[in-house]
Scaffold this active site. Structure first.
Site, PDB file in Angstrom:
ATOM      1  CG  PHE A 128      34.279  49.637  28.895  1.00  0.00           C
ATOM      2  CD1 PHE A 128      33.549  50.781  29.184  1.00  0.00           C
ATOM      3  CD2 PHE A 128      33.595  48.499  28.495  1.00  0.00           C
ATOM      4  CE1 PHE A 128      32.162  50.787  29.082  1.00  0.00           C
ATOM      5  CE2 PHE A 128      32.212  48.493  28.391  1.00  0.00           C
ATOM      6  CZ  PHE A 128      31.492  49.641  28.686  1.00  0.00           C
ATOM      7  CB  SER A 131      32.045  41.433  30.995  1.00  0.00           C
ATOM      8  OG  SER A 131      31.688  41.980  29.757  1.00  0.00           O
ATOM      9  CD  GLU A 132      30.261  42.004  37.871  1.00  0.00           C
ATOM     10  OE1 GLU A 132      29.562  41.158  38.463  1.00  0.00           O
ATOM     11  OE2 GLU A 132      30.345  43.199  38.216  1.00  0.00           O
ATOM     12  N   GLY A 136      27.636  38.524  31.148  1.00  0.00           N
ATOM     13  CA  GLY A 136      28.292  38.756  29.854  1.00  0.00           C
ATOM     14  C   GLY A 136      27.311  39.453  28.936  1.00  0.00           C
ATOM     15  NE  ARG A 251      27.409  46.546  21.123  1.00  0.00           N
ATOM     16  CZ  ARG A 251      26.325  46.463  21.893  1.00  0.00           C
ATOM     17  NH1 ARG A 251      25.194  47.044  21.518  1.00  0.00           N
ATOM     18  NH2 ARG A 251      26.369  45.783  23.031  1.00  0.00           N
ATOM     19  CD  GLN A 344      39.480  25.121   1.810  1.00  0.00           C
ATOM     20  OE1 GLN A 344      39.552  25.179   3.025  1.00  0.00           O
ATOM     21  NE2 GLN A 344      39.539  23.979   1.146  1.00  0.00           N
ATOM     22  CD  GLU A 371      33.629  47.216  22.128  1.00  0.00           C
ATOM     23  OE1 GLU A 371      32.820  47.997  21.631  1.00  0.00           O
ATOM     24  OE2 GLU A 371      34.798  47.526  22.426  1.00  0.00           O
ATOM     25  CB  THR A 373      27.354  37.547  21.169  1.00  0.00           C
ATOM     26  OG1 THR A 373      25.982  37.763  21.545  1.00  0.00           O
ATOM     27  CG2 THR A 373      28.174  37.149  22.388  1.00  0.00           C
TER      28      THR A 373
HETATM   29  N1  CAA Z   1      21.787  54.066  24.752  1.00  0.00           N
HETATM   30  C1  CAA Z   1      21.139  54.578  25.828  1.00  0.00           C
HETATM   31  N2  CAA Z   1      20.334  53.842  26.608  1.00  0.00           N
HETATM   32  C2  CAA Z   1      20.172  52.567  26.278  1.00  0.00           C
HETATM   33  C3  CAA Z   1      20.805  51.954  25.183  1.00  0.00           C
HETATM   34  C4  CAA Z   1      21.646  52.772  24.401  1.00  0.00           C
HETATM   35  N3  CAA Z   1      22.297  52.290  23.352  1.00  0.00           N
HETATM   36  N4  CAA Z   1      20.447  50.662  25.111  1.00  0.00           N
HETATM   37  C5  CAA Z   1      19.596  50.461  26.141  1.00  0.00           C
HETATM   38  N5  CAA Z   1      19.439  51.608  26.838  1.00  0.00           N
HETATM   39  C6  CAA Z   1      18.625  51.801  28.025  1.00  0.00           C
HETATM   40  C7  CAA Z   1      17.226  51.265  27.867  1.00  0.00           C
HETATM   41  O1  CAA Z   1      16.357  52.198  27.275  1.00  0.00           O
HETATM   42  C8  CAA Z   1      16.821  50.961  29.291  1.00  0.00           C
HETATM   43  O2  CAA Z   1      16.435  52.152  29.909  1.00  0.00           O
HETATM   44  P1  CAA Z   1      15.163  52.230  30.913  1.00  0.00           P
HETATM   45  O3  CAA Z   1      15.661  51.700  32.212  1.00  0.00           O
HETATM   46  O4  CAA Z   1      14.773  53.635  30.953  1.00  0.00           O
HETATM   47  O5  CAA Z   1      14.091  51.340  30.306  1.00  0.00           O
HETATM   48  C9  CAA Z   1      18.145  50.543  29.932  1.00  0.00           C
HETATM   49  O6  CAA Z   1      19.192  51.039  29.083  1.00  0.00           O
HETATM   50  C10 CAA Z   1      18.296  49.060  30.036  1.00  0.00           C
HETATM   51  O7  CAA Z   1      18.208  48.575  28.726  1.00  0.00           O
HETATM   52  P2  CAA Z   1      17.517  47.188  28.409  1.00  0.00           P
HETATM   53  O8  CAA Z   1      16.217  47.091  29.151  1.00  0.00           O
HETATM   54  O9  CAA Z   1      17.474  47.039  26.926  1.00  0.00           O
HETATM   55  O10 CAA Z   1      18.562  46.198  29.087  1.00  0.00           O
HETATM   56  P3  CAA Z   1      18.686  44.648  28.954  1.00  0.00           P
HETATM   57  O11 CAA Z   1      19.216  44.186  30.252  1.00  0.00           O
HETATM   58  O12 CAA Z   1      17.450  44.050  28.392  1.00  0.00           O
HETATM   59  O13 CAA Z   1      19.869  44.380  27.897  1.00  0.00           O
HETATM   60  C11 CAA Z   1      21.374  44.464  26.103  1.00  0.00           C
HETATM   61  C12 CAA Z   1      20.324  45.201  26.942  1.00  0.00           C
HETATM   62  C13 CAA Z   1      21.257  45.084  24.728  1.00  0.00           C
HETATM   63  C14 CAA Z   1      21.197  42.988  26.001  1.00  0.00           C
HETATM   64  C15 CAA Z   1      22.725  44.819  26.759  1.00  0.00           C
HETATM   65  O14 CAA Z   1      22.836  44.192  28.021  1.00  0.00           O
HETATM   66  C16 CAA Z   1      23.883  44.448  25.913  1.00  0.00           C
HETATM   67  O15 CAA Z   1      24.226  45.183  24.991  1.00  0.00           O
HETATM   68  N6  CAA Z   1      24.565  43.309  26.212  1.00  0.00           N
HETATM   69  C17 CAA Z   1      25.807  42.980  25.611  1.00  0.00           C
HETATM   70  C18 CAA Z   1      26.907  43.367  26.552  1.00  0.00           C
HETATM   71  C19 CAA Z   1      28.105  43.907  25.852  1.00  0.00           C
HETATM   72  O16 CAA Z   1      28.052  44.435  24.742  1.00  0.00           O
HETATM   73  N7  CAA Z   1      29.209  43.812  26.536  1.00  0.00           N
HETATM   74  C20 CAA Z   1      30.400  44.374  26.043  1.00  0.00           C
HETATM   75  C21 CAA Z   1      31.474  44.127  27.009  1.00  0.00           C
HETATM   76  S1  CAA Z   1      32.729  45.315  26.819  1.00  0.00           S
HETATM   77  C22 CAA Z   1      33.834  44.714  25.733  1.00  0.00           C
HETATM   78  O17 CAA Z   1      33.685  43.690  25.155  1.00  0.00           O
HETATM   79  C23 CAA Z   1      34.939  45.660  25.488  1.00  0.00           C
HETATM   80  C24 CAA Z   1      36.238  45.033  25.209  1.00  0.00           C
HETATM   81  O18 CAA Z   1      37.057  44.958  26.085  1.00  0.00           O
HETATM   82  C25 CAA Z   1      36.568  44.639  23.843  1.00  0.00           C
END
Ligand code: CAA
Length: 388
Positions: A128, A131-132, A136, A251, A344, A371, A373
């Site tokens: 998957f 991220s870039e 993040g 998550r 500990q 996934e 923070t």
């Molecule tokens: N399901 C469906 N749609 C969703 C959703 C969900 N769970 N969460 C948000 N959306 C939708 C919103 O409704 C919004 O839709 P509209 O355009 O219609 O309004 C759209 O997605 C954008 O959502 P936000 O406006 O909430 O977006 P945002 O930019 O403000 O940020 C965030 C949302 C929650 C901060 C998100 O960016 C986030 O979760 N960030 C963390 C990134 C992350 O978890 N990265 C994981 C990397 S992968 C990894 O780690 C895997 C590995 O290898 C271990």
């Protein structure tokens, strides 16, 4: 699962899958986990061996060669694997929760046939790539660009922090299909099914990590990589939404990983406190030690209870966005705290590599980071409090 009694009401099938995962972890992972961690060795044979057990198609229906497990069963497997080797647990969690679920939810029949079914059989590992370097927590700020050119999209950009990206046969990569002139934010991102070994695809930097050292984390570089247009997943502009949907499930997987790590740290600490003698008696007889172990047991139990409550909600078909963030936040902070306490209990022996608690402590940390923070989990939880 001594020393904590099982408190979940499990069906015979759920107990059976839990036992299968526990046996596999004890016989196939436990003898090697410390060495793989030390050598940062990814054991490639695990892909086919886990595939043979069905563990690479846990959430996929039988019609697509999967096991069709419910969420509770799936997380029981991850917990048992993580209790022995958290690196293998993240491989399972990423593969099953993210690319597999995205393909299942949005793939065409032909995409499922070409990619999901071999993944479920353990022939291809799925990764998957969201991220870039500059995207993040703010994942929708990603910059990798996909530009339509005839019957293909041309991808340019570098993906970061891709779990087992150098061993994957299928990568679900999110890239922008809008342009600087038509920026659409989160709605300008599409999902692509990328396969390695094509001109323009290369593996970049491999990270030298604190923990989860047996699970490689790499950059993937797309340099004019042509991806056939029929390898876009679902609708254009929906890729970020699909990614966030799959992260709801992901998550829970990371929460199960954290519960496994925390539980294992507790089990080792309980055993050690009974063996270790100071001042003429086992240290478990000191009240300070009893209170510490009691607090650890309470925190593991609380996190487990939240995790399986969220899984049960998922299995009922309830929305779980907030619950999965609560489960991940609770479990990852528990794992960090409990592994710190376990060190500990072990004292100096916890600070060296003779016992696995030192590895558990290092492995626990990333559960508060990837996934989403802990800060992002709190943001998701808080937003939902005001959602209509
Ligand atoms: N399901 C469906 N749609 C969703 C959703 C969900 N769970 N969460 C948000 N959306 C939708 C919103 O409704 C919004 O839709 P509209 O355009 O219609 O309004 C759209 O997605 C954008 O959502 P936000 O406006 O909430 O977006 P945002 O930019 O403000 O940020 C965030 C949302 C929650 C901060 C998100 O960016 C986030 O979760 N960030 C963390 C990134 C992350 O978890 N990265 C994981 C990397 S992968 C990894 O780690 C895997 C590995 O290898 C271990």
């Amino acid at each position: 699962m001594a020393p904590l009694r099982e408190f979940l009401t499990l069906s015979d099938e759920q107990r059976e899958i839990q036992r299968l995962a526990r046996d596999f972890a004890q016989t196939e992972l436990a003898p090697h986990a410390a060495a793989w961690d030390r050598e940062a060795h990814f054991e490639r044979s695990l892909i086919s061996r886990l595939g043979a057990l069905g563990f690479l198609g846990m959430l996929v229906p039988e019609s697509d060669d999967g096991m069709a497990l419910d969420a509770v069963s799936y997380l029981l497997v991850l917990e048992e694997i993580a209790a022995v080797d958290a690196s293998t647990a993240v491989m399972l969690s990423v593969h099953n929760s993210l690319p597999s679920r995205m393909l299942l939810a949005h793939g065409t029949a032909s995409q499922r046939e070409r990619f999901l079914r071999p993944m479920a059989r353990g022939e291809l590992l799925g990764a998957f790539a969201l991220s870039e370097a500059e995207a993040g927590s703010d994942a929708s700020a990603l910059r990798t660009q996909a530009t339509r050119d005839g019957d293909a999209y041309v991808l340019n950009g570098t993906k970061s922090w891709v779990t087992h990206g150098n061993n994957a046969g299928v990568i679900l990569a999110m890239a922008r299909t809008d342009t600087p002139e038509t920026r659409r934010g989160a709605r300008g991102i599409s999902a692509f099914i990328v396969t390695p070994g094509q001109p323009g695809f290369s593996v970049g930097k491999k990270e030298d990590k604190m923990g989860l050292r047996a699970s490689p984390t790499v950059q993937l570089v797309f340099d004019n990589l042509r991806v056939p247009a029929d390898q876009m997943l679902g609708e254009p502009g929906q890729g970020f939404i699909y990614a966030l949907q799959s992260l709801e499930h992901g998550r829970l997987g990371i929460a199960a990983q954290a519960v496994g790590i925390g539980r294992a740290a507790l089990e080792h600490a309980v055993r050690y406190a009974a063996e270790r003698r100071q001042f003429g008696r086992p240290i478990r007889e000191f009240e300070a030690m009893q209170f510490k172990l009691a607090d650890m047991a309470a925190r593991v139990t609380q996190a487990r209870a939240v995790l399986y409550a969220a899984a049960t909600a998922k299995d009922r078909g309830d929305p779980i966005q907030q619950l999965s963030s609560i489960a991940k936040l609770t479990a990852s902070e528990m794992a960090m705290w409990v592994t710190t306490q376990a060190i500990q209990v072990f004292g100096g022996y916890g600070y060296v590599k003779d016992y696995p608690v030192e590895r558990f402590f290092r492995d626990a940390k990333v559960t508060e980071i990837y996934e989403g923070t802990s800060e992002i989990q709190r943001l998701v939880i808080a937003r939902e409090l005001y959602a209509s």
